[in-house]
Design a protein around this motif. Structure first.
Motif, short mmCIF file in Angstrom:
data_model
loop_
_atom_site.label_atom_id
_atom_site.label_comp_id
_atom_site.label_asym_id
_atom_site.label_seq_id
_atom_site.Cartn_x
_atom_site.Cartn_y
_atom_site.Cartn_z
N ILE B 105 62.43 50.80 49.13
CA ILE B 105 61.16 51.30 48.57
C ILE B 105 61.72 51.52 47.04
O ILE B 105 60.85 51.45 46.09
N TYR B 106 62.73 52.19 46.66
CA TYR B 106 63.27 52.54 45.35
C TYR B 106 63.26 51.12 44.63
O TYR B 106 63.07 50.95 43.42
N GLU B 107 63.74 50.23 45.32
CA GLU B 107 63.70 48.51 44.43
C GLU B 107 62.38 48.26 44.03
O GLU B 107 61.99 47.80 43.02
N ASN B 108 61.43 48.56 44.67
CA ASN B 108 60.16 47.91 44.54
C ASN B 108 59.36 48.91 43.91
O ASN B 108 58.52 48.53 42.75
N TYR B 109 59.30 50.16 43.87
CA TYR B 109 58.25 51.14 43.28
C TYR B 109 59.28 51.85 42.29
O TYR B 109 58.46 52.76 41.33
N ASN B 110 60.51 52.07 42.22
CA ASN B 110 61.36 52.78 41.20
C ASN B 110 61.00 54.24 41.40
O ASN B 110 61.30 54.91 40.22
N LYS B 115 54.60 61.75 46.56
CA LYS B 115 53.30 61.79 45.96
C LYS B 115 53.24 60.54 44.85
O LYS B 115 52.19 60.09 44.78
N GLU B 116 54.19 60.42 43.94
CA GLU B 116 54.07 59.36 43.03
C GLU B 116 53.93 58.15 43.84
O GLU B 116 53.22 57.12 43.39
N LEU B 117 54.40 57.82 44.79
CA LEU B 117 54.52 56.53 45.62
C LEU B 117 52.95 56.39 46.33
O LEU B 117 52.43 55.36 46.10
N SER B 118 52.34 57.51 46.61
CA SER B 118 50.94 57.44 47.26
C SER B 118 50.14 56.95 45.99
O SER B 118 49.12 56.20 46.17
N ILE B 121 50.66 53.39 45.26
CA ILE B 121 50.12 52.60 46.18
C ILE B 121 48.49 52.36 46.23
O ILE B 121 47.78 51.40 46.23
N SER B 122 47.90 53.78 45.91
CA SER B 122 46.32 53.80 45.98
C SER B 122 46.09 53.11 44.51
O SER B 122 44.88 52.24 44.60
N GLU B 123 46.71 53.09 43.51
CA GLU B 123 46.31 52.30 42.26
C GLU B 123 46.43 50.69 42.70
O GLU B 123 45.55 50.05 42.31
N GLU B 124 47.54 50.30 43.45
CA GLU B 124 47.68 48.87 43.73
C GLU B 124 46.49 48.47 44.39
O GLU B 124 45.95 47.43 44.34
N ASN B 125 46.05 49.32 45.44
CA ASN B 125 44.77 48.93 46.47
C ASN B 125 43.48 48.88 45.36
O ASN B 125 42.68 47.98 45.87
N ASN B 126 43.50 49.79 44.37
CA ASN B 126 42.19 49.79 43.75
C ASN B 126 42.24 48.52 42.74
O ASN B 126 41.00 47.99 42.56
#
Lengths: 142, 128, 99
Positions: B105-110, B115-118, B121-126
């Motif tokens: 997860i850290y390699e993909n999203y830094n 909370k930041e992860l959610s 991910i929601s930005e990506e889905n939008n």
């Protein structure tokens, strides 16, 4: 790490730690301990070696190939003893009825296949600890 | 008052196990850092181990290593100790597997903050 | 504010669980329900059945050896799972080359 104190202390401590782990594995059926505890001690000593002397030297002492062999070898010994029980007595992992040498109660050579199983579990746990640690610290950027 | 203290002293193992379990559960629920959540999971596991071992306890009992010469010794219950060995292995496996997922997860999203992860991910889905 | 509510809820949960614990029929003696027939069987016959003095080793590696086999398989599975998550595959390498 390039600290001479840590390196020398590690060189002194590791043989004692490994001898203690082997002692605990071999005495598993007559005193507290056993394959899991002793294997964890041996694995921790190998992790200490890798932490102090670096991944390259650790790879030389316990390579990927060796961990593969130890990993599957532990389970293979276990299953082999179970299959011997099937052949000799008709049920998986049969101990006394399969005719394993029983020895004298309380001696180190007693308990049929229990010491062999403890050695197999010890090999398995030690190699699992060190290979999990190696996989976690091997940085392989995707 | 004295009775309450007696009850607490009698059941101190179980109360400690529940306290450990709830401390772990609180860490898992409240903290958003994934590493801290894994630590909380470990503490929860420790609470369960303490509960099992406390069930097997016998006052005045000795370690279940048979001494053929001395009779009439009360041994503690050996069965929970055996189950706990299995439990320790499972907790180690779960910990390492979740740590490896955190590394990915850290390699993909830094980030390893829930909370930041959610949000990411929601930005990506939008976007799609 | 959120944390205060959570703390109060956890305190209530603690009290409920402690009340539940106090109803347990356990007195840390051989009368406890967990100390049942099978434990007596292990203690009385374990040494003669398996010829090992340590009863925990006898149960772990003889009576319940199949359980222990499953335990080692759990360890093996964890190594395989962690390796499959962290080792880079050929799809990862292709994706890296395409970037």
């Amino acid at each position: 790490m390039n600290d001479i104190i840590i390196k020398n202390i590690t060189r002194i401590v590791i043989p004692f730690a490994q001898a203690y782990g082997i002692f605990i594995i071999l005495n598993g059926h007559i005193s507290p301990g056993g394959g899991f505890a002793g294997g964890a001690i041996i694995g921790t000593s190998l992790i200490l070696y890798t932490l102090v002397f670096g991944r390259e030297k650790g790879k030389k002492k316990f390579s990927h190939k060796m961990s593969e062999i130890a990993e599957s070898g532990g389970i293979m010994i276990f299953v082999l003893i179970g299959v011997i029980g099937i052949i000799m007595a008709g049920s998986f992992l049969a101990n006394q009825s399969a005719g394993f040498p029983q020895g004298e109660l309380g001696n180190i050579l007693s308990g049929g296949f229990i010491p062999i199983l403890m050695i197999a579990i010890g090999i398995k746990v030690a190699s699992t600890m060190i290979s999990l640690f190696n996989i976690l610290i091997d940085e392989e950027k995707v | 008052m004295k009775e309450i203290i007696d009850i607490i002293v009698e059941n101190i193992n179980y109360i400690g196990a529940i306290a450990l379990f709830l401390i772990g559960l609180r860490i898992v629920v409240i903290h958003t850092n994934l590493i801290k959540r894994i630590m909380g999971l470990n503490i929860m596991g420790t609470g369960v181990f303490l509960f099992f071992v406390a069930i097997g306890n016998v006052t005045g009992g000795v370690v279940p290593i048979v001494d053929p010469e001395s009779a009439n010794v009360i041994y503690i219950n050996p069965l929970p100790s055996v189950f706990i060995l299995t439990g320790i292995v499972v907790v180690v496996s779960i910990t390492v597997y979740s740590l490896s997922l955190v590394i990915r997860i850290y390699e993909n999203y830094n980030t390893i903050d829930q909370k930041e992860l959610s949000d990411l991910i929601s930005e990506e889905n939008n976007d799609h | 504010m959120k944390k205060t509510i959570a703390n109060v809820l956890f305190l209530i949960l603690f009290v409920i669980l402690v009340i539940g614990i106090l109803q347990m029929p356990t007195t840390a003696s051989t009368n406890a329900p967990a100390y049942n027939d099978i434990v007596y069987h292990y203690i009385n016959n374990g040494a003669t059945d398996t010829n090992a003095v340590n009863l925990i080793a006898a149960i772990l590696a003889d009576y319940r050896a199949f359980d222990t086999l499953g335990e080692t398989i759990v360890l093996f599975t964890s190594v395989v799972a962690v390796g499959s998550v962290l080792r880079s595959t050929k799809y990862d390498k292709e994706a890296k080359e395409n970037e």
